[in-house]
Design a protein around this motif. Structure first.
Motif, PDB file in Angstrom:
ATOM      1  N   THR A   1       0.836  -1.210   0.000  1.00 11.23           N
ATOM      2  CA  THR A   1       0.000   0.000   0.000  1.00 11.23           C
ATOM      3  C   THR A   1       0.865   1.253   0.000  1.00 11.23           C
ATOM      4  OG1 THR A   1      -1.877  -1.073   1.067  1.00 11.23           O
ATOM      5  CG2 THR A   1      -1.695   1.308   1.350  1.00 11.23           C
ATOM      6  N   THR A   2       1.936   1.232   0.768  1.00  8.79           N
ATOM      7  CA  THR A   2       2.843   2.394   0.793  1.00  8.79           C
ATOM      8  C   THR A   2       3.390   2.667  -0.598  1.00  8.79           C
ATOM      9  OG1 THR A   2       3.451   1.991   3.100  1.00  8.79           O
ATOM     10  CG2 THR A   2       4.975   3.315   1.790  1.00  8.79           C
ATOM     11  N   PHE A   3       3.756   1.603  -1.312  1.00 13.76           N
ATOM     12  CA  PHE A   3       4.281   1.795  -2.667  1.00 13.76           C
ATOM     13  C   PHE A   3       3.224   2.439  -3.564  1.00 13.76           C
ATOM     14  CE2 PHE A   3       4.934   0.322  -7.050  1.00 13.76           C
ATOM     15  CZ  PHE A   3       6.130   0.973  -7.304  1.00 13.76           C
ATOM     16  N   LEU A   4       1.994   1.943  -3.512  1.00 10.78           N
ATOM     17  CA  LEU A   4       0.919   2.550  -4.320  1.00 10.78           C
ATOM     18  C   LEU A   4       0.760   4.025  -3.992  1.00 10.78           C
ATOM     19  CD1 LEU A   4      -2.333   0.399  -4.680  1.00 10.78           C
ATOM     20  CD2 LEU A   4      -0.382   0.585  -6.218  1.00 10.78           C
ATOM     21  N   ARG A   5       0.781   4.349  -2.698  1.00  9.85           N
ATOM     22  CA  ARG A   5       0.590   5.732  -2.273  1.00  9.85           C
ATOM     23  C   ARG A   5       1.760   6.625  -2.720  1.00  9.85           C
ATOM     24  NH1 ARG A   5      -3.385   6.646   1.556  1.00  9.85           N
ATOM     25  NH2 ARG A   5      -2.211   8.330   2.538  1.00  9.85           N
ATOM     26  N   CYS A   6       2.927   6.025  -2.884  1.00  2.14           N
ATOM     27  CA  CYS A   6       4.070   6.785  -3.416  1.00  2.14           C
ATOM     28  C   CYS A   6       3.901   7.057  -4.914  1.00  2.14           C
ATOM     29  CB  CYS A   6       5.374   6.027  -3.176  1.00  2.14           C
ATOM     30  SG  CYS A   6       5.889   5.983  -1.437  1.00  2.14           S
ATOM     31  N   VAL A   7       3.310   6.094  -5.625  1.00  9.31           N
ATOM     32  CA  VAL A   7       3.128   6.266  -7.069  1.00  9.31           C
ATOM     33  C   VAL A   7       2.247   7.478  -7.359  1.00  9.31           C
ATOM     34  CG1 VAL A   7       2.186   5.254  -9.194  1.00  9.31           C
ATOM     35  CG2 VAL A   7       3.541   3.835  -7.634  1.00  9.31           C
ATOM     36  N   ASN A   8       1.199   7.684  -6.542  1.00  9.18           N
ATOM     37  CA  ASN A   8       0.373   8.873  -6.835  1.00  9.18           C
ATOM     38  C   ASN A   8       0.591  10.002  -5.825  1.00  9.18           C
ATOM     39  OD1 ASN A   8      -1.178   8.192  -4.636  1.00  9.18           O
ATOM     40  ND2 ASN A   8      -3.127   8.508  -5.686  1.00  9.18           N
ATOM     41  N   GLN A   9       1.725   9.923  -5.112  1.00 10.96           N
ATOM     42  CA  GLN A   9       2.190  11.034  -4.275  1.00 10.96           C
ATOM     43  C   GLN A   9       1.275  11.364  -3.103  1.00 10.96           C
ATOM     44  OE1 GLN A   9       5.190  13.193  -4.129  1.00 10.96           O
ATOM     45  NE2 GLN A   9       5.632  11.133  -4.833  1.00 10.96           N
TER      46      GLN A   9
END
Length: 260
Positions: A45-53
């Motif tokens: 989830t952290t990675f996904l949230r990094c993708v869209n900032q």
């Protein structure tokens, strides 16, 4: 070969001195579906949230469609973009969360039409017209006047998908979109995501639904402890995993799903 739509290189992220992402590398080509698997706390989830900032990264780089996300690079140094510039990048990336996050005081149609009017400046008439088309597309064409409280969880999640699609994104991110649903409602949401995959939408999906990942994903990525342990086609990662951590996770997951 064209460049990947999403390219992450050595992405790191920490919260309170705890490293949650420890150098993630990932590429997603246009039209591909990538499913992220892994135990809770593995960093998916952290990675996904990094993708869209929704989260800034501490190290590495993420590009979407050639644009460096969240930062500008000058002379090898990163400079954080202004909020307005980050918001402009985020418009191109749709995200569907575990919880539906619909506006409770708006109908299904109004929920879907709101962002194109407020963010893109579309006319209300045009936005409502497309919102109706999107509700038709997710099988809820007759529920446009219903409020979220009048819809089942599966219906609310399908409205949330329509709402993300209303911004006409290049990329869709799904963070365990069925985990908050009763088991009998899971299929109707996965069917919509499968349809999007068939239409060529580029997607990164965090999921525990093995049969969905096996059927729909081009690439399955198994994450654990903030690293990519294993990545490849579903037949390899799910069907014939090479790493013991992957095998242990899949065995436990199958056992849990069998006992449901």
């Amino acid at each position: 070969m064209s460049d990947p739509l999403v390219r992450a290189v050595n992405v790191t992220k920490s919260f309170h001195h705890q490293e949650v992402l420890k150098g993630i590398d990932l590429e997603v080509d246009t039209g591909q579906v990538v499913c992220l698997l892994g135990p809770s706390g593995s960093g998916k989830t952290t990675f996904l949230r990094c993708v869209n900032q929704l989260e800034g990264i501490d190290g590495g780089r993420i590009w979407v469609d050639g644009d460096l996300i969240g930062y500008a690079e000058r002379n090898g140094k990163l400079y954080k973009l202004k909020d307005k510039e980050i918001a402009a990048q985020r418009r191109e990336i749709g995200m569907v969360f575990q919880r539906f996050n619909l506006f409770p005081h708006m109908t299904a149609l109004e929920n879907v039409a709101e962002a194109p009017v407020q963010v893109k400046g579309e006319s209300r008439a045009a936005a409502r017209h497309r919102a109706q088309e999107l509700l038709d597309r997710v099988g809820l064409g007759d529920r446009g006047t219903a409020y979220p409280a009048q819809l089942s969880g599966g219906q609310q999640q399908r409205v949330a998908i329509a709402r993300a699609l209303a911004m006409q994104p290049k990329l869709m991110l799904f963070d365990e979109p069925t985990s908050a649903l009763d088991p009998e409602l899971v299929g109707e949401v996965l069917a919509v995501i499968k349809e999007l995959a068939g239409e060529g939408m580029t997607m990164i999906v965090v999921t525990h639904e093995m049969s969905f990942a096996r059927e729909v994903a081009d690439t399955v990525v198994f994450m654990d402890g903030g690293v990519v342990v294993e990545a490849g086609p579903p037949s390899q990662v799910i069907g014939d995993p090479q790493h013991q951590r992957t095998k242990t996770f899949l065995t436990r997951l199958r056992s849990e799903q069998h006992n449901l």
